[in-house]
Design a protein around this motif. Structure first.
Motif, PDB file in Angstrom:
ATOM      1  N   ILE A  46       0.806  -1.203   0.097  1.00  0.00           N
ATOM      2  CA  ILE A  46      -0.073  -0.033  -0.121  1.00  0.00           C
ATOM      3  C   ILE A  46       0.941   1.259   0.169  1.00  0.00           C
ATOM      4  O   ILE A  46       0.485   2.183  -0.711  1.00  0.00           O
ATOM      5  N   LYS A  47       1.826   1.284   0.884  1.00  0.00           N
ATOM      6  CA  LYS A  47       2.857   2.341   0.851  1.00  0.00           C
ATOM      7  C   LYS A  47       3.549   2.586  -0.504  1.00  0.00           C
ATOM      8  O   LYS A  47       3.738   3.597  -1.122  1.00  0.00           O
ATOM      9  N   ILE A  48       4.004   1.400  -1.052  1.00  0.00           N
ATOM     10  CA  ILE A  48       4.580   1.524  -2.441  1.00  0.00           C
ATOM     11  C   ILE A  48       3.616   2.029  -3.601  1.00  0.00           C
ATOM     12  O   ILE A  48       4.186   3.025  -4.205  1.00  0.00           O
ATOM     13  N   ALA A  49       2.452   1.539  -3.354  1.00  0.00           N
ATOM     14  CA  ALA A  49       1.383   1.910  -4.331  1.00  0.00           C
ATOM     15  C   ALA A  49       1.181   3.452  -4.234  1.00  0.00           C
ATOM     16  O   ALA A  49       0.986   4.124  -5.172  1.00  0.00           O
ATOM     17  N   ASP A  50       1.023   3.706  -3.074  1.00  0.00           N
ATOM     18  CA  ASP A  50       1.066   5.177  -2.796  1.00  0.00           C
ATOM     19  C   ASP A  50       2.276   6.266  -3.505  1.00  0.00           C
ATOM     20  O   ASP A  50       1.691   7.143  -4.053  1.00  0.00           O
ATOM     21  N   ILE A  51       3.233   5.725  -3.298  1.00  0.00           N
ATOM     22  CA  ILE A  51       4.390   6.408  -3.762  1.00  0.00           C
ATOM     23  C   ILE A  51       4.330   6.296  -5.273  1.00  0.00           C
ATOM     24  O   ILE A  51       4.446   7.350  -5.891  1.00  0.00           O
ATOM     25  N   LEU A  52       3.971   5.507  -5.760  1.00  0.00           N
ATOM     26  CA  LEU A  52       3.800   5.177  -7.211  1.00  0.00           C
ATOM     27  C   LEU A  52       2.689   5.638  -7.932  1.00  0.00           C
ATOM     28  O   LEU A  52       2.279   5.544  -9.161  1.00  0.00           O
ATOM     29  N   GLU A  53       1.680   6.241  -7.149  1.00  0.00           N
ATOM     30  CA  GLU A  53       0.233   6.730  -7.550  1.00  0.00           C
ATOM     31  C   GLU A  53      -0.536   5.650  -8.160  1.00  0.00           C
ATOM     32  O   GLU A  53      -0.866   5.856  -9.236  1.00  0.00           O
ATOM     33  N   CYS A  54      -0.655   4.303  -7.498  1.00  0.00           N
ATOM     34  CA  CYS A  54      -1.270   3.360  -8.046  1.00  0.00           C
ATOM     35  C   CYS A  54      -2.225   2.877  -6.973  1.00  0.00           C
ATOM     36  O   CYS A  54      -2.191   3.303  -5.708  1.00  0.00           O
ATOM     37  N   ASP A  55      -2.948   1.808  -7.253  1.00  0.00           N
ATOM     38  CA  ASP A  55      -3.972   1.367  -6.275  1.00  0.00           C
ATOM     39  C   ASP A  55      -3.560  -0.237  -6.049  1.00  0.00           C
ATOM     40  O   ASP A  55      -2.785  -0.985  -6.835  1.00  0.00           O
ATOM     41  N   VAL A  56      -3.800  -0.879  -4.934  1.00  0.00           N
ATOM     42  CA  VAL A  56      -3.696  -2.310  -4.591  1.00  0.00           C
ATOM     43  C   VAL A  56      -4.938  -2.805  -4.644  1.00  0.00           C
ATOM     44  O   VAL A  56      -5.959  -2.693  -3.983  1.00  0.00           O
ATOM     45  N   LYS A  57      -4.859  -4.184  -5.592  1.00  0.00           N
ATOM     46  CA  LYS A  57      -6.092  -4.843  -5.645  1.00  0.00           C
ATOM     47  C   LYS A  57      -5.799  -6.127  -5.011  1.00  0.00           C
ATOM     48  O   LYS A  57      -4.912  -6.771  -5.219  1.00  0.00           O
ATOM     49  N   THR A  58      -6.809  -6.476  -4.098  1.00  0.00           N
ATOM     50  CA  THR A  58      -6.591  -7.880  -3.332  1.00  0.00           C
ATOM     51  C   THR A  58      -7.801  -8.560  -3.539  1.00  0.00           C
ATOM     52  O   THR A  58      -8.960  -8.143  -3.700  1.00  0.00           O
ATOM     53  N   ILE A  59      -7.782  -9.798  -3.747  1.00  0.00           N
ATOM     54  CA  ILE A  59      -8.873 -11.032  -4.075  1.00  0.00           C
ATOM     55  C   ILE A  59      -8.851 -11.868  -2.980  1.00  0.00           C
ATOM     56  O   ILE A  59      -7.795 -12.736  -2.660  1.00  0.00           O
TER      57      ILE A  59
END
Length: 77
Positions: A46-59
């Motif tokens: 989540i932190k990395i996605a925030d830095i990369l301006e992306c979302d995290v999808k979990t299934i």
């Protein structure tokens, strides 16, 4: 799968591993090892996605899909 997605995004956005490591407050070698071994925790993703301006999808096992982004994280805190 998560680490390969991070690698692809870093390459596409021309971001260096050391830049992400610095923003996470960890050593470049630690980030590189986690990337190589794919050993990130969900909170790290989540932190990395925030830095990369992306979302995290979990299934989940029942097939429910959850997308987590910065706004969701802030609401949960």
């Amino acid at each position: 799968a998560g680490a390969s997605a991070i690698k692809s995004i870093l390459e596409a956005k021309n971001i260096k591993i050391k830049d992400i490591a610095n923003k996470l407050g960890i050593k470049e070698q630690v980030f590189s090892n986690k990337l190589y071994r794919n050993t990130f925790t969900l909170s790290e993703y989540i932190k990395i996605a925030d830095i990369l301006e992306c979302d995290v999808k979990t299934i989940s096992r029942d097939g429910a899909i959850t997308i987590t982004n910065k706004e969701d994280k802030e609401e949960a805190e």
